[in-house]
Scaffold this motif. Sequence first.
Motif: not given
Length: 151
Positions: A85-94
Amino acid sequence: MQDYSRLVGIDVGTKRIGVARTDLLQTIASPVGTFSPDDILAELKALVEDSKIEKFIVGWPLNPNGEEGRATDMVDEFIKKILSKHFPDIPVVRIDERYTSNKALDLMLEAGVPKQKRKEKGRRDRIAAAIILQNYLDSQDNYGNSTHRNI
């Protein structure tokens, strides 16, 4: 001129969230701190303002048998409500975080951290975040390609 950026590692818990980040060359993970769920958004915003963040690496708390459960639901909610929501341009890796808290305790023992300080849960959480992040770094080949399966 090279465009340097950092990775941020996150160990999500119900009471505390451990945070770590890499150096600008993305070779070493270091603990940043431990924050309450109420304070984490402001802390992450400060990190993003301080440096270019390439990715968030989030610990994915699988059960010992490798299955998802209530803890993964909680982390997924954190990813949706805060990171996406707050950092939509930063990818998230689990990344699988099984046993990182135990590794954090082992590292503190090896480093000679006094027993009273080892009992501080916040200390363990931020070290666990650094371990999650370092595990991710160690899983990358020389070209930044993952040598493990993203969860």
